[in-house]
Design a protein around this motif. Sequence first.
Motif, PDB file in Angstrom:
ATOM      1  N   ASP A 652      24.918   6.699   7.639  1.00 32.59           N
ATOM      2  CA  ASP A 652      25.142   5.268   7.480  1.00 32.59           C
ATOM      3  C   ASP A 652      24.223   4.648   8.531  1.00 32.59           C
ATOM      4  O   ASP A 652      24.504   4.725   9.718  1.00 32.59           O
ATOM      5  CB  ASP A 652      26.622   4.961   7.765  1.00 32.59           C
ATOM      6  CG  ASP A 652      26.996   3.547   7.359  1.00 32.59           C
ATOM      7  OD1 ASP A 652      26.089   2.774   7.013  1.00 32.59           O
ATOM      8  OD2 ASP A 652      28.204   3.223   7.405  1.00 32.59           O
ATOM      9  N   HIS A 653      23.087   4.107   8.073  1.00 31.13           N
ATOM     10  CA  HIS A 653      22.090   3.689   9.069  1.00 31.13           C
ATOM     11  C   HIS A 653      21.320   2.469   8.621  1.00 31.13           C
ATOM     12  O   HIS A 653      21.397   2.055   7.463  1.00 31.13           O
ATOM     13  CB  HIS A 653      21.114   4.839   9.354  1.00 31.13           C
ATOM     14  CG  HIS A 653      20.340   5.307   8.158  1.00 31.13           C
ATOM     15  ND1 HIS A 653      19.080   4.844   7.860  1.00 31.13           N
ATOM     16  CD2 HIS A 653      20.649   6.200   7.180  1.00 31.13           C
ATOM     17  CE1 HIS A 653      18.651   5.440   6.757  1.00 31.13           C
ATOM     18  NE2 HIS A 653      19.585   6.261   6.317  1.00 31.13           N
ATOM     19  N   CYS A 654      20.585   1.916   9.550  1.00 28.92           N
ATOM     20  CA  CYS A 654      19.715   0.802   9.213  1.00 28.92           C
ATOM     21  C   CYS A 654      18.514   1.374   8.481  1.00 28.92           C
ATOM     22  O   CYS A 654      17.927   2.361   8.910  1.00 28.92           O
ATOM     23  CB  CYS A 654      19.270   0.076  10.470  1.00 28.92           C
ATOM     24  SG  CYS A 654      18.110  -1.261  10.097  1.00 28.92           S
ATOM     25  N   HIS A 655      18.160   0.754   7.332  1.00 32.13           N
ATOM     26  CA  HIS A 655      17.030   1.287   6.585  1.00 32.13           C
ATOM     27  C   HIS A 655      15.706   0.673   7.005  1.00 32.13           C
ATOM     28  O   HIS A 655      14.674   0.894   6.367  1.00 32.13           O
ATOM     29  CB  HIS A 655      17.218   1.180   5.074  1.00 32.13           C
ATOM     30  CG  HIS A 655      16.673   2.372   4.364  1.00 32.13           C
ATOM     31  ND1 HIS A 655      15.318   2.577   4.188  1.00 32.13           N
ATOM     32  CD2 HIS A 655      17.283   3.451   3.852  1.00 32.13           C
ATOM     33  CE1 HIS A 655      15.143   3.720   3.572  1.00 32.13           C
ATOM     34  NE2 HIS A 655      16.314   4.279   3.356  1.00 32.13           N
ATOM     35  N   ALA A 660      16.323   2.929  12.792  1.00 31.77           N
ATOM     36  CA  ALA A 660      17.109   4.161  12.694  1.00 31.77           C
ATOM     37  C   ALA A 660      16.549   5.217  13.643  1.00 31.77           C
ATOM     38  O   ALA A 660      17.294   5.964  14.273  1.00 31.77           O
ATOM     39  CB  ALA A 660      17.106   4.669  11.262  1.00 31.77           C
ATOM     40  N   SER A 661      15.225   5.239  13.778  1.00 27.01           N
ATOM     41  CA  SER A 661      14.612   6.294  14.600  1.00 27.01           C
ATOM     42  C   SER A 661      14.854   6.077  16.086  1.00 27.01           C
ATOM     43  O   SER A 661      14.620   6.972  16.877  1.00 27.01           O
ATOM     44  CB  SER A 661      13.116   6.401  14.307  1.00 27.01           C
ATOM     45  OG  SER A 661      12.457   5.270  14.833  1.00 27.01           O
ATOM     46  N   VAL A 662      15.292   4.887  16.478  1.00 31.00           N
ATOM     47  CA  VAL A 662      15.658   4.711  17.887  1.00 31.00           C
ATOM     48  C   VAL A 662      17.167   4.473  18.025  1.00 31.00           C
ATOM     49  O   VAL A 662      17.614   3.777  18.918  1.00 31.00           O
ATOM     50  CB  VAL A 662      14.855   3.596  18.592  1.00 31.00           C
ATOM     51  CG1 VAL A 662      13.414   4.024  18.782  1.00 31.00           C
ATOM     52  CG2 VAL A 662      14.925   2.291  17.826  1.00 31.00           C
ATOM     53  N   SER A 665      21.882   4.425  13.920  1.00 30.60           N
ATOM     54  CA  SER A 665      22.303   5.388  12.914  1.00 30.60           C
ATOM     55  C   SER A 665      23.679   5.918  13.288  1.00 30.60           C
ATOM     56  O   SER A 665      23.977   6.111  14.458  1.00 30.60           O
ATOM     57  CB  SER A 665      21.277   6.528  12.885  1.00 30.60           C
ATOM     58  OG  SER A 665      21.712   7.550  12.048  1.00 30.60           O
ATOM     59  N   MET A 666      24.485   6.099  12.288  1.00 33.91           N
ATOM     60  CA  MET A 666      25.812   6.669  12.514  1.00 33.91           C
ATOM     61  C   MET A 666      26.207   7.369  11.217  1.00 33.91           C
ATOM     62  O   MET A 666      25.381   7.527  10.340  1.00 33.91           O
ATOM     63  CB  MET A 666      26.806   5.574  12.874  1.00 33.91           C
ATOM     64  CG  MET A 666      26.793   4.420  11.914  1.00 33.91           C
ATOM     65  SD  MET A 666      28.010   3.195  12.316  1.00 33.91           S
ATOM     66  CE  MET A 666      29.485   4.105  11.930  1.00 33.91           C
ATOM     67  N   HIS A 667      27.446   7.830  11.086  1.00 29.04           N
ATOM     68  CA  HIS A 667      27.818   8.399   9.802  1.00 29.04           C
ATOM     69  C   HIS A 667      29.278   8.290   9.465  1.00 29.04           C
ATOM     70  O   HIS A 667      30.122   7.995  10.292  1.00 29.04           O
ATOM     71  CB  HIS A 667      27.303   9.821   9.640  1.00 29.04           C
ATOM     72  CG  HIS A 667      27.384  10.631  10.875  1.00 29.04           C
ATOM     73  ND1 HIS A 667      26.413  10.592  11.839  1.00 29.04           N
ATOM     74  CD2 HIS A 667      28.330  11.475  11.309  1.00 29.04           C
ATOM     75  CE1 HIS A 667      26.759  11.390  12.827  1.00 29.04           C
ATOM     76  NE2 HIS A 667      27.904  11.934  12.539  1.00 29.04           N
ATOM     77  N   LEU A 668      29.475   8.510   8.184  1.00 32.90           N
ATOM     78  CA  LEU A 668      30.809   8.499   7.612  1.00 32.90           C
ATOM     79  C   LEU A 668      31.192   9.959   7.441  1.00 32.90           C
ATOM     80  O   LEU A 668      30.418  10.752   6.906  1.00 32.90           O
ATOM     81  CB  LEU A 668      30.747   7.804   6.249  1.00 32.90           C
ATOM     82  CG  LEU A 668      31.994   7.840   5.392  1.00 32.90           C
ATOM     83  CD1 LEU A 668      33.057   6.913   5.959  1.00 32.90           C
ATOM     84  CD2 LEU A 668      31.665   7.402   3.960  1.00 32.90           C
TER      85      LEU A 668
END
Length: 688
Positions: A652-655, A660-662, A665-668
């Motif tokens: 679950d991240h910024c596209h 995202a590369s810095v 980003s996170m996740h479900l």
Amino acid sequence: MFTILTGIIYACVFFLLILSWIAGSKASKLLYGGSTERLHRKTRKQIVWAVYLTLPAIGLVAATLAMAATMAPVFWEDRVLLHLPLTLVPLLSVWVLAVPRLTKLWKATRNVSAAPLPVEIRKQAAQPMVILPYRMSTIGAATIFYFLLVTPVPFRLGPVLVPILLAAAAVAALGYAQERKYGRVGDPNAPAPTLPRGRWLRAAGISCVVIGVAALIFIVGSRSSRLPAAMSMADGPMDFGGGTALVHDPRTDLSLAMLTGPRDREPDRKITLTAEKKTIELSPGEPFDAWTFNGQVPGPELRMKLGELVEVTLINRDIEEGATIHWHGLDVPNAEDGVAGATQEAVMPGERHVYRFVAEQTGTFWYHSHQHSQEAVKKGLFGSLVVEPEATEGIAAEEEDLTIMTHVWKGVGMAIGDRSGIQRKKVVPGTPVRLRLINTQDWVRQDYTLTGTPFRVAAIDGADLNGPQELENVRIELTTGGRMDLTFLMPDAPVFLSVGRSGKLGVLLSRDGTGSVPDLPETTAFNPIDYGTPAATAVQADSDFDREFEMILDNKLAFYNGEFGSLYTTNGEVFPNTPMFMVQEGDLVKTTISNRGAVDHPMHLHGHHMLVLSRNGEPSTGSPWYSDTLDVQPGEIYEVAFVADNPGLWMDHCHNLVHASVGMSMHLMYEGITTPYRIGSDTGNHPE
Ligand code: C2O
Ligand code: CU
């Protein structure tokens, strides 16, 4: 509005800091006026400085209150609780403590021209309460500045206490120093005060200490922000969203590697994609070191039918950085999701990986490598993916179905596919036309204007809209990673789709494939919030949610993997300290996403489609609006919901892949699922 208000606040704090610094040092030098005549003049000026400080302070307070009056608390609670007191308390002390004393001094020095200053006058000019309030303004402004750069979100008392206490200690120390000075000045036998000798030396000494401490903080911060050489994505801090955690039993844990598509029958469609490096010339004389699928950028368009079992074999010929394929927007089983280090190992040169999934949604999607994804997408390792409805016998009208994928290439700029300029195409009047817009360009929110015909927005992010109305003079804005389908019946006269507003890039459809580019009309932006007709959904605004999460997007000045910079944060943190949203299969999940930062964040959840419930407090009243890549602009707040019906570990991240590369980003994470994969420098897996 939000951007303007935050801009005003930044500017006001900056001016407050500078002005109060000058005013403070002037106040502390009053004493060295030499003669009462000069002191008289300086005193008057010092009173005027109080007015100078008041102006930016008013600006800051007004902007903060305007925010509080018009926006959700998440945008202003820290500002009201921190910035306002830090501005108003020092300012008040300037007016209540310093100004009356200065006025008295000003009167006392009128028409006296004694030099050196009489002891009584000297004492009046050195009173701590004349100087300290100005100094407090500087400390207050500096503390606000700190809170602007290192934003305390979500707002909690603990983390803000340390800077506040430090500021209070600084005020106390200055007060003490001033008190001692005052004592010395009051000694009638002491010589007339002069600017202390060696003050430059002292200033230099203090600077050295400050620089030393800063360097130490820098080194420690840099070291401790280094990403571990190997870690599991499932190790993050867990957020249960108000739900109860499973009683964990490792015996029932399931590895996500088991969550594959069907492996036991013949696929309906087989595709091979070979990732390889290739130097191509997209514009003459401009060699571009591309990463290609099957030798082309973008990769080949993949078309499939609803319900088909698709098998894609990825072969990595020579991309040393590795490759994977992620099916952006398509909700596939977790082990087929193609994220290096989360759902598979990166595919290294000479290796292959087989993906299998049933295409369960029709619509417009795309695929891209999710290993070093920022670099991979920039260099071309992506393509479009279309799932068509099952063939409806005989009656399917001849449709003109065009994919328009926009991307910026080095040396070319914005292009459709790999081509710049105007493309022309013959279309017989009366033909139903579908334009599948896909924006793959990081950063830019791209706009598209369709002229020459009314049209409908038939789908967003691969999900059909219910009962879309006809639109005209409406422009489409597409976030990075987002898609929209536009449909219309080909009229007699030409139709032009303009990418951007220049009229230099686009697609011109006409009866005979000729025609000239029309002028673009004035347009308003397409707004999905009330577009189309409502329909039943599995989850609604008034559902009984099992989990409610909050996602606050912002900026902060900090370290990420050893490097210092302005970072994009989720709930105040960067990966891997961002929260892991924990759910169980079947949960109804609601997430509130707000953007307090300065730029757009297209938030992309893998494996699920988010139903937009509301935007900025306004409920979604049109067609159900599902999104997998939701553009959250500065000052916006969205409520979205989904059913947790696809177990696994999902990014679950910024596209905006740079973000995202810095760390944005996170996740479900589904409880009871484990991953055998690792990310980090020792593993070869670098999903971002
Ligand atoms: Cu299109 Cu996680 O990405
Ligand atoms: Cu972003």
